[in-house]
Design an enzyme around this catalytic site. Structure first.
Site, short mmCIF file in Angstrom:
data_model
loop_
_atom_site.label_atom_id
_atom_site.label_comp_id
_atom_site.label_asym_id
_atom_site.label_seq_id
_atom_site.Cartn_x
_atom_site.Cartn_y
_atom_site.Cartn_z
CG HIS A 1 98.46 29.32 16.97
ND1 HIS A 1 98.58 28.28 16.00
CD2 HIS A 1 97.62 28.69 18.03
CE1 HIS A 1 97.83 27.13 16.28
NE2 HIS A 1 97.25 27.34 17.74
CE LYS B 1 101.34 26.65 18.94
NZ LYS B 1 101.17 26.32 19.96
P1 NAD Z 1 102.23 31.05 28.19
O1 NAD Z 1 103.57 31.15 27.79
O2 NAD Z 1 101.21 32.22 28.25
O3 NAD Z 1 101.98 30.39 29.70
C1 NAD Z 1 102.76 29.46 29.97
C2 NAD Z 1 103.16 29.61 31.53
O4 NAD Z 1 103.88 28.23 32.04
C3 NAD Z 1 103.88 30.65 31.88
O5 NAD Z 1 103.17 31.63 32.71
C4 NAD Z 1 105.25 30.32 32.16
O6 NAD Z 1 105.76 31.03 33.30
C5 NAD Z 1 104.87 28.81 32.84
N1 NAD Z 1 105.64 27.95 32.84
C6 NAD Z 1 106.44 27.57 32.03
N2 NAD Z 1 107.71 26.51 32.46
C7 NAD Z 1 107.40 26.58 33.94
C8 NAD Z 1 108.08 25.75 34.86
N3 NAD Z 1 109.12 25.11 34.45
N4 NAD Z 1 107.70 25.72 35.96
C9 NAD Z 1 106.31 26.73 36.45
N5 NAD Z 1 105.75 27.35 35.39
C10 NAD Z 1 106.25 27.23 34.06
O7 NAD Z 1 101.56 29.73 27.27
P2 NAD Z 1 100.16 29.54 27.02
O8 NAD Z 1 99.71 30.39 25.73
O9 NAD Z 1 99.24 29.40 28.07
O10 NAD Z 1 100.46 27.89 26.35
C11 NAD Z 1 101.07 27.14 27.28
C12 NAD Z 1 101.16 25.68 26.63
O11 NAD Z 1 99.81 25.19 26.38
C13 NAD Z 1 101.89 25.61 25.22
O12 NAD Z 1 102.42 24.60 24.80
C14 NAD Z 1 100.60 26.00 24.13
O13 NAD Z 1 100.95 25.50 23.01
C15 NAD Z 1 99.54 24.86 24.85
N6 NAD Z 1 98.40 25.12 24.55
C16 NAD Z 1 97.69 23.77 24.33
C17 NAD Z 1 96.17 24.00 24.15
C18 NAD Z 1 95.35 22.72 24.08
O14 NAD Z 1 94.26 22.66 23.94
N7 NAD Z 1 95.99 21.35 24.30
C19 NAD Z 1 95.68 25.41 24.09
C20 NAD Z 1 96.44 26.30 24.07
C21 NAD Z 1 97.64 26.29 24.45
#
Ligand code: NAD
Length: 258
Positions: free
Chosen positions: A145, A149
């Site tokens: 990743h 991450k």
């Molecule tokens: P990222 O850090 O780019 O985005 C996360 C966003 O959430 C950020 O903009 C952050 O400011 C916001 N955030 C965090 N805490 C918050 C809160 N308390 N209130 C409001 N906003 C909040 O991360 P990403 O790459 O988009 O991934 C996010 C999550 O999704 C991770 O846990 C990742 O592992 C997961 N993910 C899951 C899948 C899936 O298919 N299930 C796919 C990709 C990523």
């Protein structure tokens, strides 16, 4: 038309979801929510805020790819408001995961560590290959990743490892994340998991099944976050009409095929 509230809108997945939503005629982006101080990307005119509670009404659907604490809070709020929830955040503690089971008594929840259809197929392929190879072949998982991450190993790698452990009759303690030092001979009942971090990999999972003198490798590569976004939107359509309950992506896909 189902109204979608997006939590984590400014993130990598949030932006991919906004793009996918702009192409979806049957889903409307009602509001974008992220932390205070986070710059809002262009959002096609939907209001932007910091408090999910400000926007969520009964029968809306919340899609969240945010962080563990925000995800668990979203589960509580959706249950209170009677809004559907599609949740993809990984790396949650057991108590945070439990919030989804509680919420699912009151509202439909789809939660998946990986929303891509390819990983759904990979899970089936893994089950089939485990049936086909001798039971003593070693199983190891390698995931790659991007460098930002937050959690390791990935939620997907853990799910694949748990699936292999269940099929083999190994206990949960058979999962082993990384190795170093004088580890000695590899025990039979072990599933090794190895997490690479670097660059911009979106998500790459290899399952290696190794026998004496030969091996098989199953691999899924997500090249683009649209792979997850499309699965999440399919889940949003599903929760828009489903009764309360805790659903997997598998159930979403088989309902769509009916
Ligand atoms: P990222 O850090 O780019 O985005 C996360 C966003 O959430 C950020 O903009 C952050 O400011 C916001 N955030 C965090 N805490 C918050 C809160 N308390 N209130 C409001 N906003 C909040 O991360 P990403 O790459 O988009 O991934 C996010 C999550 O999704 C991770 O846990 C990742 O592992 C997961 N993910 C899951 C899948 C899936 O298919 N299930 C796919 C990709 C990523």
């Amino acid at each position: 038309v189902t109204q979608v509230v997006l939590l984590g809108s400014a993130g990598r997945m949030g932006r991919a979801l906004m793009q996918a939503l702009s192409d979806a005629g049957d889903l409307t982006l009602k509001a974008c929510v992220d932390r205070p101080g986070v710059a809002s990307p262009p959002d096609g005119g939907a209001p932007w805020g910091h408090d999910l509670a400000e926007f969520v009404a009964p029968r809306d659907v919340v899609i969240e790819f945010s962080g563990p604490a925000a995800a668990a809070q979203a589960a509580d709020l959706c249950a209170q408001r009677g809004a559907g929830l599609v949740s993809g955040t990984t790396g949650l503690e057991e108590s945070q995961e439990a919030a989804f089971r509680v919420a699912a008594r009151a509202t439909p929840v789809v939660r998946a560590a990986n929303f891509s259809l390819g990983v759904l197929a990979l899970r089936r392929a893994l089950a089939a290959v485990l049936e086909a190879v001798p039971a003593h072949w070693d199983v190891e998982i390698v995931e790659r990743h991007h460098r930002a991450k937050q959690d390791a190993p990935s939620g997907t790698a853990l799910e694949l490892a748990r699936l292999a452990a269940r099929r083999r009759g190994y206990p949960e303690s058979a999962l082993r994340a990384g190795r170093s030092g004088l580890t000695g001979v590899r025990p039979q009942a072990e599933i090794g998991i190895h997490a690479l971090r670097g660059g911009s990999w979106v998500g790459d999972h290899s399952i290696v099944l190794a026998g004496a003198g030969e091996s098989i490798e199953l691999r899924h590569v997500a090249q683009d976050r649209s792979a997850f976004a499309h699965g999440a939107l399919a889940a949003a359509r599903f929760v828009a009409t489903a009764p309360p309950g805790f659903y997997t992506l598998e159930e979403v896909v088989s309902a769509a095929a009916r």
